[in-house]
Design a protein around this motif. Structure first.
Motif, mmCIF file in Angstrom:
data_model
loop_
_atom_site.group_PDB
_atom_site.id
_atom_site.type_symbol
_atom_site.label_atom_id
_atom_site.label_comp_id
_atom_site.label_asym_id
_atom_site.label_seq_id
_atom_site.Cartn_x
_atom_site.Cartn_y
_atom_site.Cartn_z
ATOM 1 N N VAL A 54 22.867 -5.053 -0.523
ATOM 2 C CA VAL A 54 21.955 -5.987 0.150
ATOM 3 C C VAL A 54 20.513 -5.511 -0.007
ATOM 4 C CG1 VAL A 54 21.252 -6.874 2.418
ATOM 5 C CG2 VAL A 54 23.676 -6.824 1.791
ATOM 6 N N PHE A 55 20.297 -4.217 0.175
ATOM 7 C CA PHE A 55 18.963 -3.636 0.040
ATOM 8 C C PHE A 55 18.408 -3.887 -1.366
ATOM 9 C CE2 PHE A 55 16.264 -0.033 -1.194
ATOM 10 C CZ PHE A 55 15.267 -0.148 -0.246
ATOM 11 N N THR A 56 19.217 -3.636 -2.385
ATOM 12 C CA THR A 56 18.778 -3.824 -3.772
ATOM 13 C C THR A 56 18.454 -5.284 -4.049
ATOM 14 O OG1 THR A 56 20.098 -1.926 -4.477
ATOM 15 C CG2 THR A 56 19.435 -3.482 -6.190
ATOM 16 N N ALA A 57 19.320 -6.174 -3.617
ATOM 17 C CA ALA A 57 19.105 -7.610 -3.867
ATOM 18 C C ALA A 57 17.834 -8.118 -3.194
ATOM 19 C CB ALA A 57 20.315 -8.407 -3.387
ATOM 20 N N THR A 58 17.605 -7.725 -1.951
ATOM 21 C CA THR A 58 16.405 -8.215 -1.261
ATOM 22 C C THR A 58 15.147 -7.538 -1.796
ATOM 23 O OG1 THR A 58 16.780 -6.676 0.571
ATOM 24 C CG2 THR A 58 17.628 -8.922 0.824
ATOM 25 N N HIS A 59 15.276 -6.292 -2.241
ATOM 26 C CA HIS A 59 14.136 -5.595 -2.847
ATOM 27 C C HIS A 59 13.698 -6.339 -4.113
ATOM 28 C CE1 HIS A 59 11.601 -2.145 -3.843
ATOM 29 N NE2 HIS A 59 12.042 -2.272 -5.086
ATOM 30 N N ALA A 109 13.038 4.093 -13.432
ATOM 31 C CA ALA A 109 12.242 5.301 -13.190
ATOM 32 C C ALA A 109 10.919 5.044 -12.476
ATOM 33 C CB ALA A 109 11.960 5.998 -14.523
ATOM 34 N N SER A 110 10.566 3.796 -12.273
ATOM 35 C CA SER A 110 9.280 3.414 -11.667
ATOM 36 C C SER A 110 8.084 3.910 -12.473
ATOM 37 C CB SER A 110 9.190 3.889 -10.216
ATOM 38 O OG SER A 110 9.994 3.073 -9.410
ATOM 39 N N ILE A 111 8.263 4.012 -13.784
ATOM 40 C CA ILE A 111 7.164 4.347 -14.682
ATOM 41 C C ILE A 111 7.143 3.284 -15.757
ATOM 42 C CG2 ILE A 111 6.229 6.019 -16.313
ATOM 43 C CD1 ILE A 111 7.760 8.167 -14.718
ATOM 44 N N PRO A 112 6.160 2.410 -15.787
ATOM 45 C CA PRO A 112 5.048 2.225 -14.854
ATOM 46 C C PRO A 112 5.558 1.706 -13.504
ATOM 47 C CG PRO A 112 5.145 0.392 -16.394
ATOM 48 C CD PRO A 112 6.206 1.368 -16.821
ATOM 49 N N PRO A 113 4.683 1.752 -12.489
ATOM 50 C CA PRO A 113 5.106 1.274 -11.167
ATOM 51 C C PRO A 113 5.747 -0.117 -11.260
ATOM 52 C CG PRO A 113 2.963 2.309 -11.017
ATOM 53 C CD PRO A 113 3.295 2.228 -12.488
ATOM 54 N N PHE A 114 6.838 -0.268 -10.547
ATOM 55 C CA PHE A 114 7.674 -1.462 -10.682
ATOM 56 C C PHE A 114 6.940 -2.748 -10.333
ATOM 57 C CE2 PHE A 114 11.592 -3.878 -9.212
ATOM 58 C CZ PHE A 114 11.956 -4.224 -10.500
ATOM 59 N N ARG A 130 16.441 -13.289 -17.187
ATOM 60 C CA ARG A 130 16.529 -11.926 -17.739
ATOM 61 C C ARG A 130 15.774 -10.943 -16.857
ATOM 62 N NH1 ARG A 130 15.009 -12.067 -23.875
ATOM 63 N NH2 ARG A 130 15.369 -14.273 -23.849
ATOM 64 N N PHE A 131 14.618 -11.365 -16.363
ATOM 65 C CA PHE A 131 13.836 -10.520 -15.460
ATOM 66 C C PHE A 131 14.675 -10.136 -14.239
ATOM 67 C CE2 PHE A 131 11.198 -10.319 -11.614
ATOM 68 C CZ PHE A 131 10.391 -9.237 -11.926
ATOM 69 N N VAL A 132 15.280 -11.118 -13.606
ATOM 70 C CA VAL A 132 16.067 -10.874 -12.399
ATOM 71 C C VAL A 132 17.246 -9.956 -12.703
ATOM 72 C CG1 VAL A 132 17.513 -11.941 -10.626
ATOM 73 C CG2 VAL A 132 15.349 -13.009 -11.267
ATOM 74 N N LEU A 133 17.986 -10.240 -13.758
ATOM 75 C CA LEU A 133 19.171 -9.437 -14.078
ATOM 76 C C LEU A 133 18.813 -8.004 -14.448
ATOM 77 C CD1 LEU A 133 21.257 -12.056 -16.084
ATOM 78 C CD2 LEU A 133 21.595 -11.293 -13.714
ATOM 79 N N LEU A 134 17.760 -7.840 -15.237
ATOM 80 C CA LEU A 134 17.323 -6.501 -15.625
ATOM 81 C C LEU A 134 16.831 -5.717 -14.418
ATOM 82 C CD1 LEU A 134 17.072 -4.695 -18.079
ATOM 83 C CD2 LEU A 134 14.840 -5.681 -18.516
ATOM 84 N N VAL A 141 20.839 1.055 -10.378
ATOM 85 C CA VAL A 141 20.999 2.414 -10.919
ATOM 86 C C VAL A 141 20.106 3.389 -10.154
ATOM 87 C CG1 VAL A 141 20.557 3.867 -12.942
ATOM 88 C CG2 VAL A 141 21.751 1.683 -13.212
ATOM 89 N N ARG A 142 18.850 3.020 -9.983
ATOM 90 C CA ARG A 142 17.905 3.918 -9.305
ATOM 91 C C ARG A 142 18.324 4.186 -7.866
ATOM 92 N NH1 ARG A 142 12.897 5.886 -9.776
ATOM 93 N NH2 ARG A 142 11.609 6.148 -7.931
ATOM 94 N N PHE A 143 18.555 3.118 -7.103
ATOM 95 C CA PHE A 143 18.893 3.295 -5.694
ATOM 96 C C PHE A 143 20.271 3.924 -5.528
ATOM 97 C CE2 PHE A 143 15.927 -0.512 -4.814
ATOM 98 C CZ PHE A 143 14.821 0.327 -4.804
ATOM 99 N N GLY A 144 21.196 3.616 -6.424
ATOM 100 C CA GLY A 144 22.518 4.232 -6.362
ATOM 101 C C GLY A 144 22.443 5.732 -6.573
#
Length: 158
Positions: A54-59, A109-114, A130-134, A141-144
């Motif tokens: 839920v956190f990832t989806a809303t983020h 990796a947040s490089i560049p900032p997301f 594609r933007f949403v899926l990527l 991956v990052r939050f996991g």
């Protein structure tokens, strides 16, 4: 008579994860990682996994606002800014793989900032689906990985 509020409710935990995901997705100051780490400490693990989803989806949902902001670049009239926008679009037209690569690196990796990558994707008119899926895949991956830290520490410390 006031009903009791059950603060241990899984529904409240999921709702809180959603609200926090959206808020830290709008305000780009690095709090998403702190929340993901805290979610990793939640027990039982099934609830933590649901909260992380839920956190990832809303983020990512909040990042759609940044993407939308980038789509407004056609309204820019300042000559130097307009030239930069057109030059950036030309680079992506010549090298279409750059967009996915930069976006994936930013999501993981947040490089560049997301949030900046999300704005740039909007400016470049990167395909929305594609933007949403990527973004969902990269942020998952990052939050996991971040959320796994508490479990790894528990296992390591015994």
């Amino acid at each position: 008579m006031i009903p009791e509020l059950d603060l241990s409710s899984p529904a409240l935990a999921l709702w809180s994860a959603g609200v926090l995901g959206f808020l830290v997705g709008i305000v780009p100051i690095g709090l998403a990682e702190v929340v993901a780490l805290a979610i990793g400490a939640v027990r039982p693990p099934g609830l933590a996994l649901a909260m992380l989803g839920v956190f990832t989806a809303t983020h990512v949902g909040a990042k759609l606002l940044w993407y939308w902001l980038g789509t407004l670049s056609d309204r820019v009239t300042h000559a130097k800014s307009r030239a930069l926008i057109e030059r950036g679009r030309a680079v992506l037209d010549r090298h279409p793989g750059y967009g996915a690569g930069v976006l994936a690196a930013s999501a993981v990796a947040s490089i560049p900032p997301f949030h900046l990558a999300a704005i740039a994707a909007g400016i470049a008119r990167y395909p929305f689906v594609r933007f949403v899926l990527l973004c969902l895949a990269g942020r998952a991956v990052r939050f996991g990985a971040i959320a796994a830290v508490p479990a790894l520490l528990r296992a390591w410390l015994g």
